[in-house]
Design a protein around this motif. Structure first.
Motif: not given
Length: 376
Positions: A334-352
């Motif tokens: 398991a890789n602990t490195e997450t994509p940069p800014n992934f929480e913001d990007i998911v929130a945008i793609n979710r419409g939040q």
């Protein structure tokens, strides 16, 4: 001063040409993300160290190769390129728009054509993201579109077709989807898994085992497969093409470690690989949503993809593994490195969350980190 466009540099990458990249961004930015080319050489010296001139570095730069000076947006590179020319270097180019332009370029490649369908792949060379257009009759389906929706509209216009269906395989975490905007512009139906939690109107994929139009039959392989999100799907078109999202890559499997439930999602990945995908024939072409290494994963036909049988043969994780063993290997790696800014990007793609074009650009800078590349 000579300039090179991202289209011209992309051709040099694809043709495996010899190019010398002089990158004048900060060292940390260069180490995190650079222009990859099989026969490229690199020198990274930050711009601020060159303000007094290029005397200190000119012995480290070849005179017999094309030199492309690269910075974040193009301005600093132009200044350095001018100094190199004054120092006697002839073959110096500035990359127009810098790394921002490199991040946004989509290279179109033809994947497949028969009497029923034609398929194009759009390779986001600077980001490792892949999207697709499936054309049949007067209609087109777009798979995993990026936010550069003009590209898909222009191709549809050239082909004389209307975009009528848009699908996202999952709620992307490393780039902003163009699905919703493209649907609004074209009137197409936009399909997404309801379990992804999007807050806007869309067609839930859970309600569609199949999507059919013209001579296309798209089967939705809807299981809770891994990635950055709780629900992702693959799309099986005409029993010939598997649009595998972030589940199966040419050189690995999707990452089930971004949701904090690595063992649970690894179990889902196992079920996908050994139940859903196991029944699919070896000669089916797998077309993923991302790639890790253009040189390794682009095939002789000029696109990213391979026959499922070849991927199975190369990938030990897809060969006769017991479920417990499979889960253990994924958890260990398991890789602990997450994509940069992934929480913001998911929130945008979710419409939040809503951000402007400049903020979208900033959020997407950097490489994708969506695959378990150790599973070669």
């Amino acid at each position: 001063m000579k300039e090179m466009t991202v289209q011209q540099l992309t051709r040099k990458v694809l043709n495996k040409e010899n190019v010398f990249i002089f990158d004048v961004r900060n060292e940390s930015d260069f180490n995190d993300w650079k222009i990859e080319g099989e026969n490229f050489e690199y020198l990274n010296v930050p711009y601020f160290e060159l303000l007094e001139g290029v005397e200190e570095v000119k012995d480290r730069i070849p005179k017999d190769k094309e030199i492309v000076v690269v910075c974040a947006k193009g301005g600093s590179a132009a200044f350095i390129a001018e100094q190199l020319e004054e120092a006697g270097f002839d073959n110096v180019y500035t990359l127009v728009g810098g790394m921002k332009a490199w991040s946004e370029h989509l290279h179109q490649a033809k994947v497949y054509e028969d009497d029923k369908i034609k398929v194009y792949q759009f390779i986001r060379v600077g980001k490792g993201c892949l999207s697709y257009m499936v054309i049949s009759g007067n209609e087109a389906l777009v798979v995993d579109p990026s936010r550069f929706i003009d590209v898909y509209e222009n191709v549809a216009k050239e082909e004389g077709v209307n975009i009528t269906h848009i699908v996202d395989s999952h709620l992307h975490a490393d780039h902003i989807s163009g699905g919703r905007a493209l649907a609004e512009r074209t009137g197409a139906k936009y399909y997404l898994m309801k379990s992804e939690g999007a807050l806007f109107d869309f067609e839930p994929l859970e309600a569609h085992d199949k999507i059919e139009f013209e001579q296309v039959q798209l089967e939705v392989l809807a299981v809770k497969t891994p990635g950055h999100t709780p629900g992702s799907v693959s799309f099986f078109v005409n029993q010939k093409l598997l649009f595998s999202g972030d589940t199966i890559f040419v050189g690995g499997l999707g990452r089930p470690d971004l949701g904090g439930k690595v063992a649970e999602w690894a179990a889902d990945l196992y079920d996908t690989v050994y139940e859903k995908v196991a029944t699919i024939a070896d000669d089916v072409i797998v077309l993923p949503a991302h790639y890790a290494n253009l040189d390794e994963e682009m095939n002789k036909d000029g696109y990213i993809g391979d026959m499922l049988g070849n991927i199975r043969a190369r990938n030990e994780m897809m060969q006769n593994k017991q479920k417990d063993e499979f889960i253990e290997i994924v958890v260990q790696n398991a890789n602990t490195e997450t994509p940069p800014n992934f929480e913001d990007i998911v929130a945008i793609n979710r419409g939040q969350k809503v951000v402007d074009a400049e903020q979208q650009q900033e959020l997407e800078i950097g490489p994708n980190r969506c695959a378990l590349h150790h599973t070669h």
